[in-house]
Design a protein around this motif. Sequence first.
Motif, mmCIF file in Angstrom:
data_model
loop_
_atom_site.group_PDB
_atom_site.id
_atom_site.type_symbol
_atom_site.label_atom_id
_atom_site.label_comp_id
_atom_site.label_asym_id
_atom_site.label_seq_id
_atom_site.Cartn_x
_atom_site.Cartn_y
_atom_site.Cartn_z
ATOM 1 N N ALA A 368 0.830 -1.209 0.000
ATOM 2 C CA ALA A 368 0.000 0.000 0.000
ATOM 3 C C ALA A 368 0.858 1.250 0.000
ATOM 4 O O ALA A 368 0.503 2.265 -0.616
ATOM 5 N N LEU A 369 2.021 1.190 0.664
ATOM 6 C CA LEU A 369 2.919 2.343 0.704
ATOM 7 C C LEU A 369 3.463 2.664 -0.674
ATOM 8 O O LEU A 369 3.651 3.837 -1.013
ATOM 9 N N ASN A 370 3.714 1.651 -1.510
ATOM 10 C CA ASN A 370 4.210 1.886 -2.865
ATOM 11 C C ASN A 370 3.203 2.662 -3.704
ATOM 12 O O ASN A 370 3.584 3.507 -4.528
ATOM 13 N N PHE A 371 1.925 2.373 -3.514
ATOM 14 C CA PHE A 371 0.896 3.103 -4.257
ATOM 15 C C PHE A 371 0.684 4.512 -3.687
ATOM 16 O O PHE A 371 0.535 5.479 -4.437
ATOM 17 N N ALA A 372 0.682 4.627 -2.370
ATOM 18 C CA ALA A 372 0.334 5.906 -1.732
ATOM 19 C C ALA A 372 1.440 6.937 -1.840
ATOM 20 O O ALA A 372 1.160 8.141 -1.865
ATOM 21 N N SER A 373 2.693 6.496 -1.902
ATOM 22 C CA SER A 373 3.818 7.438 -1.908
ATOM 23 C C SER A 373 4.429 7.590 -3.287
ATOM 24 O O SER A 373 5.621 7.871 -3.404
ATOM 25 N N ASN A 374 3.643 7.412 -4.324
ATOM 26 C CA ASN A 374 4.174 7.501 -5.677
ATOM 27 C C ASN A 374 4.454 8.949 -6.040
ATOM 28 O O ASN A 374 3.656 9.833 -5.797
ATOM 29 N N SER A 375 5.610 9.198 -6.663
ATOM 30 C CA SER A 375 6.030 10.568 -6.966
ATOM 31 C C SER A 375 5.405 11.120 -8.240
ATOM 32 O O SER A 375 5.596 12.296 -8.543
ATOM 33 N N LEU A 376 4.675 10.301 -9.009
ATOM 34 C CA LEU A 376 4.077 10.789 -10.246
ATOM 35 C C LEU A 376 2.823 11.613 -10.008
ATOM 36 O O LEU A 376 2.332 12.266 -10.921
ATOM 37 N N PHE A 377 2.305 11.593 -8.782
ATOM 38 C CA PHE A 377 1.085 12.338 -8.494
ATOM 39 C C PHE A 377 1.410 13.819 -8.328
ATOM 40 O O PHE A 377 2.448 14.190 -7.763
ATOM 41 N N CYS A 378 0.532 14.669 -8.828
ATOM 42 C CA CYS A 378 0.755 16.115 -8.745
ATOM 43 C C CYS A 378 0.744 16.573 -7.288
ATOM 44 O O CYS A 378 -0.048 16.079 -6.480
ATOM 45 N N PRO A 379 1.608 17.529 -6.926
ATOM 46 C CA PRO A 379 1.621 18.008 -5.534
ATOM 47 C C PRO A 379 0.349 18.766 -5.198
ATOM 48 O O PRO A 379 -0.337 19.293 -6.073
ATOM 49 N N ASP A 380 0.044 18.822 -3.902
ATOM 50 C CA ASP A 380 -1.166 19.510 -3.463
ATOM 51 C C ASP A 380 -1.063 21.019 -3.633
ATOM 52 O O ASP A 380 -2.062 21.704 -3.834
ATOM 53 N N SER A 381 0.127 21.572 -3.503
ATOM 54 C CA SER A 381 0.290 23.022 -3.499
ATOM 55 C C SER A 381 1.471 23.413 -4.374
ATOM 56 O O SER A 381 2.433 22.649 -4.551
ATOM 57 N N LYS A 382 1.418 24.634 -4.894
ATOM 58 C CA LYS A 382 2.531 25.164 -5.675
ATOM 59 C C LYS A 382 3.731 25.500 -4.802
ATOM 60 O O LYS A 382 4.829 25.736 -5.320
ATOM 61 N N LEU A 383 3.539 25.517 -3.493
ATOM 62 C CA LEU A 383 4.653 25.822 -2.602
ATOM 63 C C LEU A 383 5.751 24.770 -2.686
ATOM 64 O O LEU A 383 6.899 25.043 -2.331
ATOM 65 N N GLN A 384 5.412 23.574 -3.154
ATOM 66 C CA GLN A 384 6.427 22.539 -3.292
ATOM 67 C C GLN A 384 7.370 22.821 -4.457
ATOM 68 O O GLN A 384 8.383 22.132 -4.612
ATOM 69 N N ILE A 385 7.049 23.827 -5.275
ATOM 70 C CA ILE A 385 7.944 24.229 -6.364
ATOM 71 C C ILE A 385 9.055 25.129 -5.851
ATOM 72 O O ILE A 385 10.137 25.194 -6.438
ATOM 73 N N LEU A 386 8.828 25.824 -4.744
ATOM 74 C CA LEU A 386 9.762 26.846 -4.266
ATOM 75 C C LEU A 386 11.168 26.324 -3.998
ATOM 76 O O LEU A 386 12.136 27.042 -4.271
ATOM 77 N N PRO A 387 11.362 25.114 -3.457
ATOM 78 C CA PRO A 387 12.747 24.646 -3.252
ATOM 79 C C PRO A 387 13.569 24.559 -4.532
ATOM 80 O O PRO A 387 14.802 24.549 -4.454
ATOM 81 N N GLY A 388 12.942 24.526 -5.689
ATOM 82 C CA GLY A 388 13.672 24.439 -6.950
ATOM 83 C C GLY A 388 13.957 25.780 -7.592
ATOM 84 O O GLY A 388 14.532 25.832 -8.690
ATOM 85 N N LEU A 389 13.568 26.887 -6.951
ATOM 86 C CA LEU A 389 13.796 28.211 -7.522
ATOM 87 C C LEU A 389 15.232 28.661 -7.287
ATOM 88 O O LEU A 389 15.866 28.309 -6.280
ATOM 89 N N SER A 390 15.737 29.448 -8.226
ATOM 90 C CA SER A 390 17.065 30.050 -8.057
ATOM 91 C C SER A 390 16.973 31.232 -7.095
ATOM 92 O O SER A 390 15.876 31.652 -6.684
ATOM 93 N N GLU A 391 18.125 31.811 -6.740
ATOM 94 C CA GLU A 391 18.143 32.911 -5.768
ATOM 95 C C GLU A 391 17.419 34.145 -6.305
ATOM 96 O O GLU A 391 16.650 34.785 -5.577
ATOM 97 N N ILE A 392 17.645 34.484 -7.562
ATOM 98 C CA ILE A 392 17.013 35.670 -8.122
ATOM 99 C C ILE A 392 15.506 35.466 -8.261
ATOM 100 O O ILE A 392 14.715 36.385 -8.033
ATOM 101 N N GLU A 393 15.097 34.253 -8.633
ATOM 102 C CA GLU A 393 13.660 33.971 -8.743
ATOM 103 C C GLU A 393 12.988 34.057 -7.383
ATOM 104 O O GLU A 393 11.899 34.641 -7.256
ATOM 105 N N LEU A 394 13.623 33.505 -6.362
ATOM 106 C CA LEU A 394 13.054 33.565 -5.022
ATOM 107 C C LEU A 394 13.040 34.994 -4.496
ATOM 108 O O LEU A 394 12.070 35.421 -3.852
#
Length: 514
Positions: A368-394
């Motif tokens: 069940a953990l393999n299905f529930a923790s799959n990384s292909l599912f879209c994140p709930d919030s756009k805030l999960q994009i922030l760790p991938g921003l560069s310094e100038i973008e942030l």
Amino acid sequence: MVITEGRPQSGTQARRTNQRQKSTAAAVTFEDDKTKTPLHHLTSVLETDRMEELFSMLKTYILAGLTGKRRLSLLGLDDEFQKVRQVVQQTIVAGEGNSMLVIGARGSGKTTLVDNVLSQLQWTDDRDCREDFYVVRLNGFVHTDDRLALKEIWRQLGSQMKVDDEAITAKSNYADILTSLLALLSHPAEHSSTTIDEMQTSKSVIFIIDEFDLFTSHPRQTLLYNLFDVAQSRKAPIAVLGLTTKVSVAESLEKRVKSRFSHRYVHLSLPKTFGAFQVICTSVLLCRTIHHNSSLTDPFKGLSHEQKPFLDELIEAWDNYITCVLTEDDAVVHLLRRIYAHTKSVSDFMSICLIPIISMTPKNIPSALNFASNSLFCPDSKLQILPGLSEIELALLIAAARLDIILDTDTCNFNMAYDEYLNLASRVKLLSSASGAAAVGGAAKIWGREIAMGAWERLEALELLVPALGAGGAVAMADIGRSGKLWKVDAGLEEIGASRLDMGAVMRRWCKEL
């Protein structure tokens, strides 16, 4: 009388002793069944001989359904199935010309519905239905104009009619292909004996047009006009099935095309209850619908009679395990509820299942953990994009979020955000030089305007900046330019500060102090 430990027992006592022994044995059996979970049962089945090859076939069968190489079973679409089947069957058996639109959201089962109709007619016992029709498939994403579509129709019909490649490729002109196609679709009785060639046929032709709404954007809608005209005038037994997500697609048809359309519609809806959605998702991974020799791509085709009992045992154990995982595990049920609340799309669930099914082996059953923790599912919030921003973008995103509070407005443009960034970075450099310390993080360097504009455009592409259409709308902002266009920040200042643990002290202070 019964003797127990040297002492005689009456008949009543003997019966009571037997009842106690039976109760004890039943309790032990119940405990054994209770500890034997579906996973343990599946594991014990896979430990037997001959199961490794069958498990590989089972895996191939499931993956074929997840990737669209095998048709899936229909659930809850019986009425719609009968409507489409009746239209196609009347075309094949009675020689009627028909046209119909199948309308529904993406993932509602339009293609699966049509494929099941054709498959049932191909494998029916009625010989007239089984042998007397051809299928032509077009897609609006692939065949972007009528010329490409006509060539594809010509190619598919020629290959199904087993015509020489030279006869198919000889006609490269658009007008010749259209003329030959109309002659091919027309009934041989309409032509004199001198004009009938080897490629004319009276068999039915089923046209399946995916993304039908894109064909309405072709110039003059020539292809649709001719197909509908042949179907309406009964020149040939053809059925045109248009699959689309656009409800108002009929309004896009030209008047001459619309007059030849039969105005038959079938509307498909997404699952209306979570229970129905859960049943459909579970059926995607079940294998109890396997029919031996049901198709040429069936991995179980040619299975010996000695192996079929082992296959049935494996299928029963797998189906019980998957049903238990998808209906009883809280994490998986929560995942299904998320999908149902967001999109109600079975295709999203099928994408999530790809990695667990691909990586499974007889010794590594997906949990069940393999299905529930799959990384292909879209994140709930756009805030999960922030760790991938560069310094100038942030830095620009923080500056734009600060303006929402400082100016008491929810809109800003690039010029305003860049000026705020310059003020913040310059202040940090001034304080650092006064104290003799080196500026670090986002204030270590003040980026130029062109580089900052590229970072701003990436924030737009990531939809962290949402276009703001006020009273003037897009027309009023047409002459402002890209640096003056107004945007709304789709993240709060406090949310930005809490979303990145590796944020420097300077930027963290920007998020807290105004």
